[in-house]
Design an enzyme around this catalytic site. Sequence first.
Site, PDB file in Angstrom:
ATOM      1  N   LYS A 191       0.848  -1.193   0.000  1.00  0.00           N
ATOM      2  CA  LYS A 191       0.000   0.000   0.000  1.00  0.00           C
ATOM      3  C   LYS A 191       0.879   1.236   0.000  1.00  0.00           C
ATOM      4  CE  LYS A 191      -4.278   1.147  -0.363  1.00  0.00           C
ATOM      5  NZ  LYS A 191      -5.080   0.689  -1.492  1.00  0.00           N
ATOM      6  N   SER A 385      -8.579  -0.852  -5.226  1.00  0.00           N
ATOM      7  CA  SER A 385      -8.866  -0.515  -3.838  1.00  0.00           C
ATOM      8  C   SER A 385     -10.372  -0.350  -3.652  1.00  0.00           C
ATOM      9  CB  SER A 385      -8.076   0.733  -3.419  1.00  0.00           C
ATOM     10  OG  SER A 385      -7.791   0.684  -2.043  1.00  0.00           O
TER      11      SER A 385
END
Length: 588
Positions: A191, A385
């Site tokens: 991330k 996401s």
Amino acid sequence: MNFIKRVLSTIVGIGIFFVICFFMLILLISLSGGSDSDMVVVKSNTVLELNLDRPINDYAGTFDYGELTFFPNEPSYDGLFNIIDAIQYAKNDAKIKGISIKNNSIRAGMTQTKAIRDALVDFKESGKFIVAYGDYISQKDYYLNSVADTIYVNPVGALDFKGLAMERMYYKDFQEKYGVKMEVIRHGKYKSAVEGYLNQEMSEANREQISVFLQSIWDEMRKEIGESRNISSDELNTLADELAGRNPKLALASKLIDKVGYEDEYEAGIQKAMGQNSDVNRIEIYDYAEYAGKKPKSSTSKNRIAVIYAQGEIMYGQGDETIIGQGVINDALIKAREDENVKAIVLRVNSPGGSALASELIWREIEITKKVKPVIVSMGDLAASGGYYIACNADKIFAEPNTITGSIGVYGTVPNMHKLAEDLGINAEQVGTNKNAIDYSVFEPMTDEQRALIKEGIEDIYDLFTQRVADGRSMTQVAVDAIAQGRVWTGSDAIKIGLVDEIGGLDMAIQAAANAADIEDYRIKELPVYKKDFQSILDQYTGGFIQSKEAILREELGDENYMLLQKMKKMTQLEGPQLLLPYEIEIK
């Protein structure tokens, strides 16, 4: 005092002037809105000009202006699928003899470019010509233009063909130097949306995922270019390494192009191909898209498949044509669900993600909807996401080979200016009635207790996210975690690990929806319908009179510095945990 009066009177005068101009513009629009003189006319012996130099959304939008009756409540025709529909219509239109592509910098994503390219490949089956010209042909333009029968480059131009690359910015030293930093809490080793605030160089995990998805996209591009140009993928790799398109002479020798010539010579070539004595008519793709879009539909069936477009970043709130809000998307889902003529729904997702809360609210509405009607997802350039979150519980998921998806991870950021405040002699003091009454302050260091609370929220959302994916994709949560951690995948790789069901575009998703609903004859109903009020119209039509704040800042700072400022500002404005793509995808 007189000076102040003069200034105020000038300001009032300017304000009145712009109001008058606005209402004059409205009057002109209302007078011309009902006229037939603006109807698009297509003449015989016409060349369709494909100039894609404006930003392209998947969905141009249909707008409801309410009581503002001087604005027509009708769809726009400059979206991606309007362009594709126009190309498909032109294939069988006897008035259209061929297509001319003149692009120097196409303003579309990779998946959008592929969708247009696929439509052009299909168009060629009609036997009509496609020719292309460029002064300077960018790499993405060449991917599109390579489908042409003949490619021209200006004698003093160039062709960019060198392979794909990305650049990431890192701010750790900048933060330490100026005393303004971002407090970061994340889950997912990949991330890397926040990696720039934590490190001064790229992590190996981030380098790995970028390399993998760039290579996947490059492989697909070489394959398709090679098929059109009759050049092997290996040879194209060699040509890229040698920069074999850096001047027209090399590009011609390498067979990347067919002719070197000026634009007037290119146009003369079209004239010759169509007959020297023929008048060659031309029509822009957006005008032709309106012409084709207003033609009567072949089907008269009452059956509908609703295509709901979710495009843009996900933010909590209503949303509009550029921002996905749970308000506008859920309204569209409810409208489609309650319409008895709508037999199935296709959700077209083109989003890097965003608000975790808004993503969950949209997920919930899809969960309710799919119990009533089939819900199929079609992924565009991005469905990552939060964009994947709202897709994961669909009955079936389609993606293009170069779709960017996955990025199943969570992060939170909050700005901190304690060091800067300290250097400037600023001290903030707080008083509260209870232990946790005092909120986090940007002027004070984040405490261990505050970090632990935020971390707890991040972990809870990551657990929920992976569970949503596990349930939607019939996987175990452990299996999802192994391919999650915020890692980004292309559509080609996502299908191998179970995040996607099939490779294909919106057309295949619509066909799958029809199959799921067991219908053969149907029409498309596009949603959402965006509601516009007086203020939004005022902003739209007066924005050109005064130089915008954005334009002023760009002029003073330069494009690169302005974009850096915008990225920093954007990070400080994100509220709550974010399900957001690790970085802005800008492939060079």
